[in-house]
Design a protein around this motif. Structure first.
Motif, PDB file in Angstrom:
ATOM      1  N   GLY A 237      51.366  49.902  44.045  1.00 52.20           N
ATOM      2  CA  GLY A 237      50.536  49.093  43.169  1.00 52.20           C
ATOM      3  C   GLY A 237      49.084  49.494  43.094  1.00 52.20           C
ATOM      4  O   GLY A 237      48.362  49.036  42.212  1.00 52.20           O
ATOM      5  N   LEU A 238      48.630  50.374  43.999  1.00 51.73           N
ATOM      6  CA  LEU A 238      47.227  50.795  43.983  1.00 51.73           C
ATOM      7  C   LEU A 238      47.050  52.017  43.080  1.00 51.73           C
ATOM      8  O   LEU A 238      47.803  52.982  43.177  1.00 51.73           O
ATOM      9  CB  LEU A 238      46.757  51.147  45.399  1.00 51.73           C
ATOM     10  N   PRO A 239      46.038  52.018  42.218  1.00 52.15           N
ATOM     11  CA  PRO A 239      45.783  53.197  41.387  1.00 52.15           C
ATOM     12  C   PRO A 239      45.162  54.313  42.211  1.00 52.15           C
ATOM     13  O   PRO A 239      44.335  54.075  43.093  1.00 52.15           O
ATOM     14  CB  PRO A 239      44.805  52.682  40.332  1.00 52.15           C
ATOM     15  N   GLN A 240      45.578  55.533  41.909  1.00 53.37           N
ATOM     16  CA  GLN A 240      44.986  56.695  42.571  1.00 53.37           C
ATOM     17  C   GLN A 240      45.237  57.935  41.720  1.00 53.37           C
ATOM     18  O   GLN A 240      46.075  57.931  40.821  1.00 53.37           O
ATOM     19  CB  GLN A 240      45.552  56.886  43.971  1.00 53.37           C
ATOM     20  N   VAL A 241      44.485  58.979  42.018  1.00 52.20           N
ATOM     21  CA  VAL A 241      44.659  60.253  41.345  1.00 52.20           C
ATOM     22  C   VAL A 241      45.608  61.102  42.183  1.00 52.20           C
ATOM     23  O   VAL A 241      45.382  61.289  43.380  1.00 52.20           O
ATOM     24  CB  VAL A 241      43.315  60.975  41.154  1.00 52.20           C
ATOM     25  N   PHE A 242      46.647  61.600  41.562  1.00 47.04           N
ATOM     26  CA  PHE A 242      47.604  62.468  42.235  1.00 47.04           C
ATOM     27  C   PHE A 242      47.263  63.920  41.940  1.00 47.04           C
ATOM     28  O   PHE A 242      47.094  64.292  40.775  1.00 47.04           O
ATOM     29  CB  PHE A 242      49.029  62.174  41.765  1.00 47.04           C
ATOM     30  N   VAL A 243      47.180  64.714  43.013  1.00 45.96           N
ATOM     31  CA  VAL A 243      47.021  66.160  42.876  1.00 45.96           C
ATOM     32  C   VAL A 243      48.307  66.784  43.401  1.00 45.96           C
ATOM     33  O   VAL A 243      48.573  66.763  44.602  1.00 45.96           O
ATOM     34  CB  VAL A 243      45.805  66.683  43.662  1.00 45.96           C
ATOM     35  N   ARG A 244      49.101  67.314  42.482  1.00 41.18           N
ATOM     36  CA  ARG A 244      50.428  67.810  42.836  1.00 41.18           C
ATOM     37  C   ARG A 244      50.400  69.334  42.924  1.00 41.18           C
ATOM     38  O   ARG A 244      50.235  70.020  41.915  1.00 41.18           O
ATOM     39  CB  ARG A 244      51.451  67.342  41.799  1.00 41.18           C
ATOM     40  N   PHE A 245      50.563  69.845  44.146  1.00 39.88           N
ATOM     41  CA  PHE A 245      50.630  71.288  44.353  1.00 39.88           C
ATOM     42  C   PHE A 245      51.973  71.838  43.889  1.00 39.88           C
ATOM     43  O   PHE A 245      52.998  71.146  43.925  1.00 39.88           O
ATOM     44  CB  PHE A 245      50.404  71.633  45.824  1.00 39.88           C
ATOM     45  N   GLN A 246      51.959  73.090  43.472  1.00 35.71           N
ATOM     46  CA  GLN A 246      53.171  73.777  43.025  1.00 35.71           C
ATOM     47  C   GLN A 246      53.704  74.656  44.161  1.00 35.71           C
ATOM     48  O   GLN A 246      52.985  75.492  44.687  1.00 35.71           O
ATOM     49  CB  GLN A 246      52.858  74.648  41.802  1.00 35.71           C
ATOM     50  N   GLY A 247      54.969  74.441  44.535  1.00 35.40           N
ATOM     51  CA  GLY A 247      55.607  75.259  45.560  1.00 35.40           C
ATOM     52  C   GLY A 247      56.210  74.418  46.661  1.00 35.40           C
ATOM     53  O   GLY A 247      55.515  73.604  47.282  1.00 35.40           O
ATOM     54  N   CYS A 248      57.512  74.571  46.885  1.00 37.85           N
ATOM     55  CA  CYS A 248      58.179  73.832  47.955  1.00 37.85           C
ATOM     56  C   CYS A 248      59.429  74.600  48.380  1.00 37.85           C
ATOM     57  O   CYS A 248      60.219  75.026  47.528  1.00 37.85           O
ATOM     58  CB  CYS A 248      58.563  72.426  47.498  1.00 37.85           C
ATOM     59  N   ALA A 249      59.610  74.744  49.684  1.00 35.73           N
ATOM     60  CA  ALA A 249      60.789  75.425  50.227  1.00 35.73           C
ATOM     61  C   ALA A 249      61.678  74.471  51.010  1.00 35.73           C
ATOM     62  O   ALA A 249      62.598  74.910  51.693  1.00 35.73           O
ATOM     63  CB  ALA A 249      60.348  76.587  51.119  1.00 35.73           C
ATOM     64  N   VAL A 250      61.407  73.157  50.936  1.00 32.24           N
ATOM     65  CA  VAL A 250      62.196  72.185  51.704  1.00 32.24           C
ATOM     66  C   VAL A 250      63.583  72.026  51.095  1.00 32.24           C
ATOM     67  O   VAL A 250      64.604  72.137  51.784  1.00 32.24           O
ATOM     68  CB  VAL A 250      61.462  70.829  51.789  1.00 32.24           C
ATOM     69  N   GLY A 251      63.651  71.749  49.801  1.00 28.40           N
ATOM     70  CA  GLY A 251      64.929  71.760  49.100  1.00 28.40           C
ATOM     71  C   GLY A 251      65.797  70.531  49.248  1.00 28.40           C
ATOM     72  O   GLY A 251      67.019  70.650  49.376  1.00 28.40           O
ATOM     73  N   CYS A 252      65.220  69.338  49.183  1.00 26.79           N
ATOM     74  CA  CYS A 252      66.017  68.110  49.280  1.00 26.79           C
ATOM     75  C   CYS A 252      66.988  68.013  48.103  1.00 26.79           C
ATOM     76  O   CYS A 252      66.610  68.233  46.954  1.00 26.79           O
ATOM     77  CB  CYS A 252      65.111  66.887  49.277  1.00 26.79           C
ATOM     78  N   LEU A 253      68.229  67.648  48.388  1.00 28.89           N
ATOM     79  CA  LEU A 253      69.248  67.562  47.351  1.00 28.89           C
ATOM     80  C   LEU A 253      68.905  66.511  46.303  1.00 28.89           C
ATOM     81  O   LEU A 253      69.232  66.680  45.126  1.00 28.89           O
ATOM     82  CB  LEU A 253      70.614  67.234  47.980  1.00 28.89           C
TER      83      LEU A 253
END
Length: 230
Positions: free
Chosen positions: A21-37
């Motif tokens: 419910g709290l507003p915030q700015v999201f900074v989404r980095f590109q790149g992930c090797a975790v691989g959750c199904l």
């Protein structure tokens, strides 16, 4: 000058965890090797060259005039991204921003965690296809008490029982659990709202003595499971 591989920067209301419910700015980095199904952001998996300088990232953040930022991904703790995420965090803290980091639960970075305000730390369940070390939660409980939450996505009773067992192991190791452990009923990308799943998880939590806070993904209730950047 090192450029940061950024998938997106956007203003949204936090949709999950204790800050829902709290507003915030999201900074989404590109790149992930975790691989959750059951990942709902698979567009962030591919590693790409940097596309924004630190100054450009900060300039985009400042446009929203909100002093609260969540650094997410992708996986900002991946070795390729961690130095850049840390550099960004230090710069933003110098500008008096409140910072949250979304951590996959696969590793701990003291350099990064020490300089931010809050850590959302995953403990993966069997439905994700990923194992995260329980020792990391024990370390978080000892070193970062009052500045982190654990989040676990629950698909079924196997996931729930798995998290209950983990909770008991952590409690036996560190004593009382004095941090929020949030369980999130899964709401998968191409399914209708899983009302029955929510009801069952609430009932399971009652039966085990209210060990967890059950918090759904609010943004998916409002906008559906497909829409991004909300």
């Amino acid at each position: 000058m090192d450029c940061m591989p950024i998938n997106s920067i956007y203003l949204a209301t936090e949709g999950e965890g204790i800050f829902v419910g709290l507003p915030q700015v999201f900074v989404r980095f590109q790149g992930c090797a975790v691989g959750c199904l059951n990942c709902d952001s698979k567009d962030t998996w591919e590693f790409k060259n940097g596309n924004l300088t630190l100054e450009e990232v900060i300039s985009e953040i400042e446009k929203y005039k909100i002093k609260r930022v969540s650094i997410t991904g992708g996986d900002p703790l991946h070795p390729k991204l961690l130095p850049l995420a840390t550099k960004l965090a230090l710069a933003l803290k110098g500008m008096k921003y409140y910072l949250n980091i979304e951590a996959a639960g696969t590793k701990i970075s003291h350099e990064l965690f020490d300089c931010i305000d809050f850590v959302s730390f995953d403990f993966k369940t069997p439905s994700t296809g990923i194992r995260t070390p329980l020792k990391h939660i024990m370390e978080m409980a000892k070193q970062y008490v009052h500045k982190f939450q654990i989040k676990s996505v629950i698909e079924n009773n196997v996931d729930f029982d798995f998290v209950v067992s983990a909770y008991q192991q952590v409690k036996n190791e560190v004593g009382e659990i004095n941090f929020p452990w949030v369980i999130t009923p899964s709401y998968n990308t191409f399914e209708e709202f899983p009302q029955k799943r929510f009801q069952e998880i609430l009932e399971w939590n009652y039966r085990t003595g209210y060990l967890f806070r059950v918090i759904g993904q609010q943004h998916k209730w409002i906008y559906g499971p497909l829409l991004k950047e909300v």
